[in-house]
Design a protein around this motif. Structure first.
Motif, PDB file in Angstrom:
ATOM      1  N   ALA A  30       0.824  -1.211   0.000  1.00  0.00           N
ATOM      2  CA  ALA A  30       0.000   0.000   0.000  1.00  0.00           C
ATOM      3  C   ALA A  30       0.859   1.263   0.000  1.00  0.00           C
ATOM      4  CB  ALA A  30      -0.929  -0.014   1.213  1.00  0.00           C
ATOM      5  N   LYS A  31       1.990   1.176   0.666  1.00  0.00           N
ATOM      6  CA  LYS A  31       2.857   2.362   0.779  1.00  0.00           C
ATOM      7  C   LYS A  31       3.708   2.572  -0.470  1.00  0.00           C
ATOM      8  CE  LYS A  31       3.230   2.416   5.825  1.00  0.00           C
ATOM      9  NZ  LYS A  31       3.950   1.767   6.937  1.00  0.00           N
ATOM     10  N   ALA A  32       3.868   1.548  -1.269  1.00  0.00           N
ATOM     11  CA  ALA A  32       4.749   1.646  -2.437  1.00  0.00           C
ATOM     12  C   ALA A  32       4.171   2.568  -3.498  1.00  0.00           C
ATOM     13  CB  ALA A  32       4.975   0.254  -3.016  1.00  0.00           C
ATOM     14  N   ARG A  33       5.058   3.071  -4.361  1.00  0.00           N
ATOM     15  CA  ARG A  33       4.581   3.825  -5.521  1.00  0.00           C
ATOM     16  C   ARG A  33       4.084   2.858  -6.581  1.00  0.00           C
ATOM     17  NH1 ARG A  33       9.471   6.771  -4.964  1.00  0.00           N
ATOM     18  NH2 ARG A  33      10.284   5.484  -6.653  1.00  0.00           N
ATOM     19  N   GLU A  34       3.100   3.335  -7.346  1.00  0.00           N
ATOM     20  CA  GLU A  34       2.545   2.455  -8.381  1.00  0.00           C
ATOM     21  C   GLU A  34       3.618   2.026  -9.377  1.00  0.00           C
ATOM     22  OE1 GLU A  34      -1.566   2.796 -10.562  1.00  0.00           O
ATOM     23  OE2 GLU A  34      -0.021   3.576 -11.890  1.00  0.00           O
ATOM     24  N   ALA A  35       4.526   2.944  -9.715  1.00  0.00           N
ATOM     25  CA  ALA A  35       5.578   2.622 -10.678  1.00  0.00           C
ATOM     26  C   ALA A  35       6.450   1.473 -10.180  1.00  0.00           C
ATOM     27  CB  ALA A  35       6.432   3.854 -10.959  1.00  0.00           C
ATOM     28  N   SER A  36       6.687   1.429  -8.862  1.00  0.00           N
ATOM     29  CA  SER A  36       7.491   0.335  -8.307  1.00  0.00           C
ATOM     30  C   SER A  36       6.770  -0.999  -8.456  1.00  0.00           C
ATOM     31  CB  SER A  36       7.772   0.588  -6.822  1.00  0.00           C
ATOM     32  OG  SER A  36       8.327   1.869  -6.636  1.00  0.00           O
ATOM     33  N   VAL A  37       5.467  -0.958  -8.216  1.00  0.00           N
ATOM     34  CA  VAL A  37       4.674  -2.184  -8.337  1.00  0.00           C
ATOM     35  C   VAL A  37       4.670  -2.661  -9.792  1.00  0.00           C
ATOM     36  CG1 VAL A  37       2.409  -3.224  -7.970  1.00  0.00           C
ATOM     37  CG2 VAL A  37       3.239  -1.474  -6.398  1.00  0.00           C
ATOM     38  N   LEU A  38       4.486  -1.706 -10.706  1.00  0.00           N
ATOM     39  CA  LEU A  38       4.483  -2.056 -12.131  1.00  0.00           C
ATOM     40  C   LEU A  38       5.846  -2.595 -12.568  1.00  0.00           C
ATOM     41  CD1 LEU A  38       2.415   0.890 -13.636  1.00  0.00           C
ATOM     42  CD2 LEU A  38       1.770  -1.521 -13.564  1.00  0.00           C
ATOM     43  N   ALA A  39       6.914  -2.010 -12.038  1.00  0.00           N
ATOM     44  CA  ALA A  39       8.251  -2.485 -12.394  1.00  0.00           C
ATOM     45  C   ALA A  39       8.436  -3.931 -11.958  1.00  0.00           C
ATOM     46  CB  ALA A  39       9.312  -1.600 -11.749  1.00  0.00           C
ATOM     47  N   GLU A  40       7.941  -4.250 -10.773  1.00  0.00           N
ATOM     48  CA  GLU A  40       8.051  -5.627 -10.285  1.00  0.00           C
ATOM     49  C   GLU A  40       7.169  -6.571 -11.103  1.00  0.00           C
ATOM     50  OE1 GLU A  40      10.298  -6.362  -7.857  1.00  0.00           O
ATOM     51  OE2 GLU A  40       9.861  -8.432  -8.412  1.00  0.00           O
ATOM     52  N   TRP A  41       6.105  -6.021 -11.664  1.00  0.00           N
ATOM     53  CA  TRP A  41       5.146  -6.815 -12.445  1.00  0.00           C
ATOM     54  C   TRP A  41       5.592  -6.975 -13.905  1.00  0.00           C
ATOM     55  CZ3 TRP A  41       1.094  -8.859  -9.738  1.00  0.00           C
ATOM     56  CH2 TRP A  41       0.113  -9.513 -10.474  1.00  0.00           C
ATOM     57  N   ARG A  96      -3.130  -3.992 -15.684  1.00  0.00           N
ATOM     58  CA  ARG A  96      -4.212  -3.489 -14.856  1.00  0.00           C
ATOM     59  C   ARG A  96      -4.368  -4.330 -13.589  1.00  0.00           C
ATOM     60  NH1 ARG A  96      -9.993  -2.648 -17.553  1.00  0.00           N
ATOM     61  NH2 ARG A  96      -9.907  -4.903 -17.446  1.00  0.00           N
ATOM     62  N   ARG A  97      -3.965  -5.599 -13.682  1.00  0.00           N
ATOM     63  CA  ARG A  97      -3.989  -6.446 -12.479  1.00  0.00           C
ATOM     64  C   ARG A  97      -3.135  -5.836 -11.386  1.00  0.00           C
ATOM     65  NH1 ARG A  97      -2.040 -12.291 -14.217  1.00  0.00           N
ATOM     66  NH2 ARG A  97      -0.406 -11.050 -15.178  1.00  0.00           N
ATOM     67  N   ALA A  98      -1.929  -5.377 -11.774  1.00  0.00           N
ATOM     68  CA  ALA A  98      -0.997  -4.805 -10.796  1.00  0.00           C
ATOM     69  C   ALA A  98      -1.537  -3.491 -10.245  1.00  0.00           C
ATOM     70  CB  ALA A  98       0.369  -4.599 -11.436  1.00  0.00           C
ATOM     71  N   ARG A  99      -2.112  -2.664 -11.125  1.00  0.00           N
ATOM     72  CA  ARG A  99      -2.672  -1.392 -10.670  1.00  0.00           C
ATOM     73  C   ARG A  99      -3.829  -1.642  -9.700  1.00  0.00           C
ATOM     74  NH1 ARG A  99      -0.619   2.388 -14.615  1.00  0.00           N
ATOM     75  NH2 ARG A  99      -0.102   1.284 -16.543  1.00  0.00           N
ATOM     76  N   ASN A 100      -4.684  -2.581 -10.053  1.00  0.00           N
ATOM     77  CA  ASN A 100      -5.814  -2.890  -9.182  1.00  0.00           C
ATOM     78  C   ASN A 100      -5.361  -3.498  -7.857  1.00  0.00           C
ATOM     79  OD1 ASN A 100      -7.863  -1.962 -10.840  1.00  0.00           O
ATOM     80  ND2 ASN A 100      -8.114  -3.916 -11.892  1.00  0.00           N
ATOM     81  N   LEU A 101      -4.373  -4.379  -7.927  1.00  0.00           N
ATOM     82  CA  LEU A 101      -3.839  -4.994  -6.708  1.00  0.00           C
ATOM     83  C   LEU A 101      -3.316  -3.916  -5.768  1.00  0.00           C
ATOM     84  CD1 LEU A 101      -2.953  -7.529  -5.116  1.00  0.00           C
ATOM     85  CD2 LEU A 101      -0.845  -7.532  -6.466  1.00  0.00           C
ATOM     86  N   HIS A 102      -2.591  -2.974  -6.350  1.00  0.00           N
ATOM     87  CA  HIS A 102      -2.032  -1.873  -5.567  1.00  0.00           C
ATOM     88  C   HIS A 102      -3.139  -1.022  -4.954  1.00  0.00           C
ATOM     89  CE1 HIS A 102       0.180   2.177  -5.440  1.00  0.00           C
ATOM     90  NE2 HIS A 102       0.709   1.434  -4.487  1.00  0.00           N
ATOM     91  N   ALA A 103      -4.136  -0.664  -5.775  1.00  0.00           N
ATOM     92  CA  ALA A 103      -5.248   0.155  -5.284  1.00  0.00           C
ATOM     93  C   ALA A 103      -6.016  -0.592  -4.187  1.00  0.00           C
ATOM     94  CB  ALA A 103      -6.185   0.512  -6.439  1.00  0.00           C
ATOM     95  N   ALA A 104      -6.213  -1.882  -4.395  1.00  0.00           N
ATOM     96  CA  ALA A 104      -6.945  -2.681  -3.407  1.00  0.00           C
ATOM     97  C   ALA A 104      -6.152  -2.806  -2.112  1.00  0.00           C
ATOM     98  CB  ALA A 104      -7.256  -4.064  -3.973  1.00  0.00           C
ATOM     99  N   ALA A 105      -4.838  -2.895  -2.238  1.00  0.00           N
ATOM    100  CA  ALA A 105      -3.994  -2.985  -1.037  1.00  0.00           C
ATOM    101  C   ALA A 105      -4.167  -1.729  -0.180  1.00  0.00           C
ATOM    102  CB  ALA A 105      -2.533  -3.170  -1.434  1.00  0.00           C
ATOM    103  N   ARG A 106      -4.308  -0.589  -0.858  1.00  0.00           N
ATOM    104  CA  ARG A 106      -4.505   0.661  -0.115  1.00  0.00           C
ATOM    105  C   ARG A 106      -5.851   0.652   0.608  1.00  0.00           C
ATOM    106  NH1 ARG A 106      -1.306   5.369  -3.620  1.00  0.00           N
ATOM    107  NH2 ARG A 106       0.695   4.529  -2.932  1.00  0.00           N
ATOM    108  N   VAL A 107      -6.861   0.080  -0.020  1.00  0.00           N
ATOM    109  CA  VAL A 107      -8.172  -0.031   0.632  1.00  0.00           C
ATOM    110  C   VAL A 107      -8.075  -0.930   1.868  1.00  0.00           C
ATOM    111  CG1 VAL A 107     -10.541  -0.853   0.380  1.00  0.00           C
ATOM    112  CG2 VAL A 107      -9.438   0.363  -1.517  1.00  0.00           C
TER     113      VAL A 107
END
Length: 343
Positions: A92-103, A110-121
């Motif tokens: 949740a604390k990570a930047r989206e770009a970091s998550v996408l880079a790992e993905w 969009r899976r990674a973006r949604n996963l990240h957004a959901a983690a924040r929720v």
DNA sequence: AACACGGGGCG
DNA sequence: CGCCCAGTGTT
């Protein structure tokens, strides 16, 4: 003689149970089917990293990665992702770009973006959803994933239905009804004592035994209950792949490489980094190498060009070490790997 | 119900 | 090189 007699009755009972199962009044056959499948699963299941835990976060990540993606593709990426984002709070604390880079390279970003957004929720709520219905409200979690995560992590008795399960149901019953009927059929089969394992056993059976093409019925634990037993039941084919050609420029200088960022407004892979396109080639250009890249229903032949004349290419100079941390498209990563610029 | 969305493995 | 694999969200 006596053995044959016993064998006859065993088969006869199996037939009767199958008929009952098909007609839906089957209270005797269902428990045996469940038990057979679960026993088979206990003894034959693959030793996959996400099966070593019932932690909701880890199960969740595995299910998202496995959407539309083969086990073999997920295997080398799963542990890395969890090492990088070891908890839902960290994610949740990570930047989206970091998550996408790992993905990067796994596709369907969009899976990674949604996963990240959901983690924040989830992090904000301070707890994971407690049942499938609640999981379903998170972005990127549909009916399948909600049921998978909740049944595996919390033992909620809710059935999954994916391509594997559909194929098993089709062969088991000899037919597949509407979408609603398929979900009902899966739910009816579900074992309520071990729902997570049962769901996984159905998918494992579809992946290992009741495979597309020719099923290996001799190894099937529920063959006795099956209406078709390998007789030509298969799912319809997909449309052919289109063939296309495309070229990218590979420009290097002082340990840097030229990269461009896709527009944020792009429909496809927005905000991700790739090599500059090479619209037209001149005689002085060199084809460094060609690779194949197949996306959905398009099969690309990709030429990687080195400009002979110092043409101005769009984009930015990026250090090789830095490029690795960017959200690269799978194709860009593949090209840079092949060129030896990144690992 | 149809479509868009990535990428890899196998023979 | 042809063929195969299969959820979510939007329209």
């Amino acid at each position: 003689m006596e053995n044959e007699f016993v064998l006859f009755w065993v088969k006869r009972c199996a037939q009767l149970q199958s008929v009952q199962l098909m007609r839906g009044n089957a209270t005797t056959a269902l428990p045996q089917l469940r038990q057979s499948l679960l026993s088979w699963y206990d003894q034959n299941r693959r030793d996959l990293p996400w099966r070593k835990t019932r932690d909701a976060y880890r199960v969740w990540v595995s299910e998202i990665m496995l959407q539309q993606t083969r086990v073999a593709a997920v295997l080398p990426r799963y542990e890395n992702f969890l090492e990088r984002f070891s908890s839902v709070e960290k994610l949740a604390k990570a930047r989206e770009a970091s998550v996408l880079a790992e993905w990067s390279g796994l596709g369907y970003y969009r899976r990674a973006r949604n996963l990240h957004a959901a983690a924040r929720v989830v992090a904000r709520a301070g707890a994971f959803p407690q049942n499938a219905e609640a999981w379903r409200e998170l972005p990127g979690i549909g009916r399948y994933t909600a049921a998978a995560v909740s049944s595996i992590a919390s033992n909620e008795p809710v059935a999954v239905l994916d391509g594997n399960v559909e194929r098993v149901l089709l062969r088991l019953h000899g037919k597949l009804g509407t979408s609603a009927q398929r979900w009902r059929a899966a739910q009816k089969l579900l074992d309520h004592t071990r729902p997570g394992d049962f769901n996984q056993s159905m998918m494992e059976l579809g992946a290992m035994v009741c495979v597309p093409g020719q099923p290996i019925c001799s190894q099937c634990p529920i063959q006795r209950f099956c209406q078709t037993r390998g007789r030509g039941i298969s799912i319809s084919r997909k449309p052919r792949q289109q063939k296309r050609e495309i070229a990218y420029c590979l420009a290097q200088s002082n340990g840097s490489v030229r990269l461009v960022r896709r527009p944020k407004s792009a429909t496809l892979m927005p905000s991700m980094w790739e090599l500059p396109h090479c619209a037209k080639t001149s005689d002085s250009d060199t084809v460094l190498f060609s690779i194949r890249h197949s996306i959905t229903n398009t099969d690309y032949t990709v030429r990687v060009i080195q400009r002979g004349s110092p043409l101005r290419t769009p984009g930015l100079w990026v250090k090789a070490a830095r490029a690795e941390q960017l959200p690269l498209t799978g194709l860009a990563r593949k090209i840079l790997c092949k060129a030896g610029i990144i690992l």
